[in-house]
Design a protein around this motif. Sequence first.
Motif: not given
Length: 195
Positions: A1, A13, A17, A20, A25, A27-28, A31-32, A35
């Motif tokens: 990861d 990040w 993204a 994801e 996904d 939403e995730s 978020d990434a 970040r």
Amino acid sequence: DSVAANPAHAEAWLQLAAAEQARGDSESAEDALRRALAVPFGRAAEQAMFSAVQSAQPADAGVLERLQMGEALQALRASWRDAGGVAVGAWCNPSALASAGRRELCQQLAEHLVLRGVTLQDVAAGRMVGKRIGWFPERMAAAARDLEAGVRLSDSFRGADAHDCPAVQRQLDYFGAVVAQGEIAAVRRFAAARP
């Protein structure tokens, strides 16, 4: 990861993204991306790659052999698809920009890539998103400066005089600067020093 390995750099990040987004996904992925805005870009990939090649060079490698290794490495690096640029480009696709929230995040991501990215790919990805958002021509031109300097610098490493002693040393110094400072900083430094 990638995030677990390097959470203090934007690239990790942005890679998350992209993963994801591939999983669907949103939403995730968002978020990434958010970040990624909070942390600087790193140079881990370039440093690791160049360091591996430098350590694998035979002790008796001549100047031209070191130059050939550097050129091959640059060609390899140029062929990589930067996951961060891909993630931002996919997130900020033209149809998604109709959403005000998405558009605002894309503006921030474009600025982050152009102003704080460490590779020419970062700058190109940010500029692409900026064009989609509708940056003014002056802003697009400003965002292109490093890309244009990179082209001029690359052109200066070719031609009849590209393998004379001063030119070879200059290219080796450039490759060393990419490792130590990152591609954008090296391009700026060496393009500014050109006659």
